[in-house]
Write a protein that holds these residues in place. Structure first.
Motif, PDB file in Angstrom:
ATOM      1  N   PRO A 108       0.790  -1.238   0.000  1.00 18.44           N
ATOM      2  CA  PRO A 108       0.000   0.000   0.000  1.00 18.44           C
ATOM      3  C   PRO A 108       0.827   1.296   0.000  1.00 18.44           C
ATOM      4  N   THR A 109       2.038   1.260   0.486  1.00 17.93           N
ATOM      5  CA  THR A 109       2.847   2.490   0.523  1.00 17.93           C
ATOM      6  C   THR A 109       3.780   2.615  -0.679  1.00 17.93           C
ATOM      7  N   ALA A 110       3.864   1.588  -1.482  1.00 20.69           N
ATOM      8  CA  ALA A 110       4.785   1.598  -2.627  1.00 20.69           C
ATOM      9  C   ALA A 110       4.161   2.309  -3.825  1.00 20.69           C
ATOM     10  N   LYS A 111       5.014   2.915  -4.600  1.00 22.66           N
ATOM     11  CA  LYS A 111       4.615   3.578  -5.843  1.00 22.66           C
ATOM     12  C   LYS A 111       5.223   2.818  -7.021  1.00 22.66           C
ATOM     13  N   ILE A 112       4.540   2.830  -8.132  1.00 24.12           N
ATOM     14  CA  ILE A 112       5.060   2.180  -9.340  1.00 24.12           C
ATOM     15  C   ILE A 112       5.968   3.164 -10.057  1.00 24.12           C
ATOM     16  N   LEU A 113       7.249   2.805 -10.156  1.00 23.41           N
ATOM     17  CA  LEU A 113       8.233   3.669 -10.798  1.00 23.41           C
ATOM     18  C   LEU A 113       8.499   3.285 -12.249  1.00 23.41           C
ATOM     19  N   LYS A 114       8.250   2.011 -12.560  1.00 25.53           N
ATOM     20  CA  LYS A 114       8.527   1.541 -13.911  1.00 25.53           C
ATOM     21  C   LYS A 114       7.543   0.431 -14.254  1.00 25.53           C
ATOM     22  N   ILE A 115       7.063   0.459 -15.495  1.00 27.25           N
ATOM     23  CA  ILE A 115       6.223  -0.614 -15.996  1.00 27.25           C
ATOM     24  C   ILE A 115       6.648  -0.891 -17.430  1.00 27.25           C
ATOM     25  N   GLU A 116       6.808  -2.163 -17.716  1.00 26.61           N
ATOM     26  CA  GLU A 116       7.187  -2.585 -19.062  1.00 26.61           C
ATOM     27  C   GLU A 116       6.163  -3.600 -19.541  1.00 26.61           C
ATOM     28  N   MET A 117       5.719  -3.425 -20.775  1.00 29.30           N
ATOM     29  CA  MET A 117       4.718  -4.312 -21.339  1.00 29.30           C
ATOM     30  C   MET A 117       5.325  -5.076 -22.508  1.00 29.30           C
ATOM     31  N   SER A 118       5.067  -6.371 -22.514  1.00 25.53           N
ATOM     32  CA  SER A 118       5.519  -7.215 -23.612  1.00 25.53           C
ATOM     33  C   SER A 118       4.344  -8.049 -24.094  1.00 25.53           C
ATOM     34  N   ASP A 119       4.130  -8.088 -25.388  1.00 23.26           N
ATOM     35  CA  ASP A 119       3.033  -8.884 -25.923  1.00 23.26           C
ATOM     36  C   ASP A 119       3.208 -10.360 -25.626  1.00 23.26           C
ATOM     37  N   ARG A 120       4.444 -10.804 -25.510  1.00 26.13           N
ATOM     38  CA  ARG A 120       4.704 -12.220 -25.274  1.00 26.13           C
ATOM     39  C   ARG A 120       4.712 -12.574 -23.795  1.00 26.13           C
ATOM     40  N   LYS A 121       5.314 -11.730 -22.963  1.00 26.49           N
ATOM     41  CA  LYS A 121       5.514 -12.088 -21.564  1.00 26.49           C
ATOM     42  C   LYS A 121       4.450 -11.550 -20.613  1.00 26.49           C
ATOM     43  N   GLY A 122       4.006 -10.350 -20.813  1.00 24.60           N
ATOM     44  CA  GLY A 122       3.079  -9.729 -19.879  1.00 24.60           C
ATOM     45  C   GLY A 122       3.626  -8.388 -19.422  1.00 24.60           C
ATOM     46  N   TYR A 123       3.655  -8.172 -18.103  1.00 24.68           N
ATOM     47  CA  TYR A 123       4.079  -6.891 -17.546  1.00 24.68           C
ATOM     48  C   TYR A 123       5.177  -7.101 -16.501  1.00 24.68           C
ATOM     49  N   GLU A 124       6.094  -6.161 -16.456  1.00 24.09           N
ATOM     50  CA  GLU A 124       7.127  -6.136 -15.422  1.00 24.09           C
ATOM     51  C   GLU A 124       7.031  -4.792 -14.721  1.00 24.09           C
ATOM     52  N   LEU A 125       7.035  -4.836 -13.390  1.00 20.53           N
ATOM     53  CA  LEU A 125       6.933  -3.621 -12.583  1.00 20.53           C
ATOM     54  C   LEU A 125       8.149  -3.453 -11.701  1.00 20.53           C
ATOM     55  N   GLU A 126       8.482  -2.201 -11.447  1.00 23.58           N
ATOM     56  CA  GLU A 126       9.484  -1.877 -10.439  1.00 23.58           C
ATOM     57  C   GLU A 126       8.824  -0.902  -9.478  1.00 23.58           C
ATOM     58  N   LEU A 127       8.840  -1.244  -8.182  1.00 22.02           N
ATOM     59  CA  LEU A 127       8.184  -0.421  -7.174  1.00 22.02           C
ATOM     60  C   LEU A 127       9.198   0.433  -6.418  1.00 22.02           C
ATOM     61  N   SER A 128       8.699   1.434  -5.725  1.00 21.10           N
ATOM     62  CA  SER A 128       9.561   2.348  -4.965  1.00 21.10           C
ATOM     63  C   SER A 128      10.230   1.671  -3.770  1.00 21.10           C
ATOM     64  N   ASN A 129       9.748   0.500  -3.350  1.00 24.54           N
ATOM     65  CA  ASN A 129      10.362  -0.228  -2.231  1.00 24.54           C
ATOM     66  C   ASN A 129      11.356  -1.284  -2.722  1.00 24.54           C
ATOM     67  N   ASP A 130      11.851  -1.104  -3.960  1.00 20.10           N
ATOM     68  CA  ASP A 130      12.845  -1.990  -4.583  1.00 20.10           C
ATOM     69  C   ASP A 130      12.347  -3.412  -4.831  1.00 20.10           C
ATOM     70  N   ILE A 131      11.069  -3.573  -4.975  1.00 15.85           N
ATOM     71  CA  ILE A 131      10.500  -4.875  -5.318  1.00 15.85           C
ATOM     72  C   ILE A 131      10.124  -4.853  -6.795  1.00 15.85           C
ATOM     73  N   ASP A 132      10.488  -5.924  -7.481  1.00 17.58           N
ATOM     74  CA  ASP A 132      10.123  -6.098  -8.884  1.00 17.58           C
ATOM     75  C   ASP A 132       9.084  -7.210  -8.962  1.00 17.58           C
ATOM     76  N   ILE A 133       8.028  -6.975  -9.726  1.00 19.51           N
ATOM     77  CA  ILE A 133       6.953  -7.956  -9.861  1.00 19.51           C
ATOM     78  C   ILE A 133       6.698  -8.195 -11.341  1.00 19.51           C
ATOM     79  N   ASP A 134       6.588  -9.462 -11.715  1.00 24.51           N
ATOM     80  CA  ASP A 134       6.261  -9.838 -13.088  1.00 24.51           C
ATOM     81  C   ASP A 134       4.865 -10.441 -13.116  1.00 24.51           C
TER      82      ASP A 134
END
Length: 145
Positions: A108-134
């Motif tokens: 809840p306190t994290a902000k999305i700093l980066k989002i990458e979209m790929s037609d093949r893979k999906g989405y990759e996120l980088e959050l302000s708390n240094d967590i990356d989520i695919d």
């Protein structure tokens, strides 16, 4: 005849190598209309430092770098593929609703700093708390780092 064919193949290979990886500075007005509208809608308060068109052997893409360091990449049709906001956050309306809901619930306190979209893979996120989520294409979490 074999020598001529070999020479032709060599010349073709060299010319394709020269053409691959060309970056060309452009104006935002030279980009696809969809990209121009995206910038106007979500980054209207940002000043553009540089816009460029990248051409590879089989594809074309566009990059826009803003003076605050934020960067947006577009495909040949003007659809965003990567948004990297080093000094701000990714506009909330750009993030697909299931991803936004997951991040708000789990971090809840994290902000999305980066989002990458790929037609093949999906989405990759980088959050302000240094967590990356695919996420896969169906917005299921497939990796957390």
């Amino acid at each position: 005849m074999k020598r001529i064919a070999f020479l032709f193949v060599c010349m073709l290979t060299m010319s394709l190598t020269v053409l691959a990886g060309n970056d060309k500075p452009i104006q935002v007005s030279d980009m696809p209309k969809q990209a121009q509208e995206f910038i106007k809608k979500y980054f209207s308060g940002h000043s553009v430092a540089m816009a460029k068109m990248e051409t590879d052997f089989m594809s074309k893409s566009y990059d826009v770098i803003f003076t605050n360091g934020d960067k947006v990449e577009f495909d040949k049709k003007g659809k965003w593929t990567n948004i990297d906001c080093e000094h701000s956050v990714v506009p909330a309306d750009v993030v697909p609703a299931p991803i936004k809901e997951y991040v708000q619930k789990q971090y809840p306190t994290a902000k999305i700093l980066k989002i990458e979209m790929s037609d093949r893979k999906g989405y990759e996120l980088e959050l302000s708390n240094d967590i990356d989520i695919d996420f896969d294409k169906k917005f299921n979490v497939i990796d957390i780092d």
